[in-house]
Scaffold this active site. Structure first.
Site, PDB file in Angstrom:
ATOM      1  CG  ASP A   1      -2.122   0.933   1.303  1.00 33.44           C
ATOM      2  OD1 ASP A   1      -2.237   1.501  -0.133  1.00 33.44           O
ATOM      3  OD2 ASP A   1      -2.591   1.349   2.306  1.00 33.44           O
TER       4      ASP A   1
ATOM      5  CG  ASN B   1      -7.678  -2.320  -5.590  1.00 35.40           C
ATOM      6  OD1 ASN B   1      -6.576  -3.068  -5.769  1.00 35.40           O
ATOM      7  ND2 ASN B   1      -7.942  -1.311  -4.737  1.00 35.40           N
TER       8      ASN B   1
END
Length: 246
Positions: free
Chosen positions: A24, A72
């Site tokens: 991330d 996503n």
């Protein structure tokens, strides 16, 4: 039915055999430099190579990375399209190197939503590296833990309905055989970069006994040295799996 093997890896006391990473912070890394988010994703892809290459010396046999989640798709069309292009280029560029480095590549996740060219490249990468016996690199692509369990449950239910599996035989040792990760040991250590302290639907079933490390480092800044220090910290932990140390 035969009892499944214990996948908790408590035979590796000095370090984790299987590390899973939630990579991330690529977008924030790029924005902090005044660049578009995709610039950060490209930097993050380059970082993967360094970490994979470091695994043999660090005793990590299995590395699983979270590349793209089922959630996503909610990102902008531009970012999603850019990521899919990056995945295709990454596979084409890296696979020959992974073969040379004896890295076996697998993909987990729900493949049908991915485009045909990307799926073909994934299949090719798995076939090209199927003989490799070094690091096992698993790439979670269009992956979600709840989605994985849902798909596994459907396959299990179909086997029960057809008579291939008896209802009384269904227990916590049965379901893992239907998961995407059925050939992998459970992760010992899960790392999340970028300062977020959540697991984001990643390896929900498999990580029941994993240790977690949430660190502030953004993924493009995650170096071999950072990785090494986290593995040392894991080695100092007392992993009892519910038991009491004498």
């Amino acid at each position: 039915m035969a009892k499944a093997r214990d996948t908790r890896n408590n035979d590796a006391p000095n370090g984790p055999r299987h590390v899973a990473i939630i990579m991330d912070g690529n977008g924030r890394w790029a924005q902090a430099r005044g660049r578009p988010r995709l610039f950060g994703h490209h930097a993050g892809a380059r970082r993967v190579r360094e970490i994979v290459t470091a695994c043999p010396d660090l005793g990590v046999k299995y590395l699983t990375i979270f590349a793209f989640s089922t959630e996503n798709w909610k990102r902008t069309q531009t970012e999603v399209a850019g990521l899919m292009s990056l995945f295709r280029r990454y596979i084409m560029k890296e696979m020959q190197e992974f073969v040379k480095e004896n890295v076996r590549v697998r993909f987990i996740g729900d493949r049908p939503r991915l485009d045909a060219k990307l799926r073909a490249l994934m299949d090719e990468a798995e076939a090209m590296t199927s003989h490799c016996t070094g690091t096992n690199l698993t790439i979670a692509l269009n992956y979600g833990g709840r989605d994985e369990v849902s798909r596994a449950t459907k396959r299990l239910a179909a086997d029960v309905a057809s008579g291939r599996l008896k209802p009384d035989d269904v227990d916590e040792e049965t379901l893992p055989k239907y998961l995407d990760t059925y050939v992998l040991p459970d992760p010992d250590l899960v790392i999340r970069t970028s300062g977020e302290a959540r697991i984001s639907n990643f390896l929900l079933w498999q990580s029941a006994y994993a240790e977690y490390e949430f660190i502030d480092t953004l993924w493009p800044d995650f170096t071999k040295d950072v990785f090494t220090e986290l593995l040392k910290g894991y080695g100092a932990r007392d992993r009892r799996f519910g038991a009491v140390t004498a």
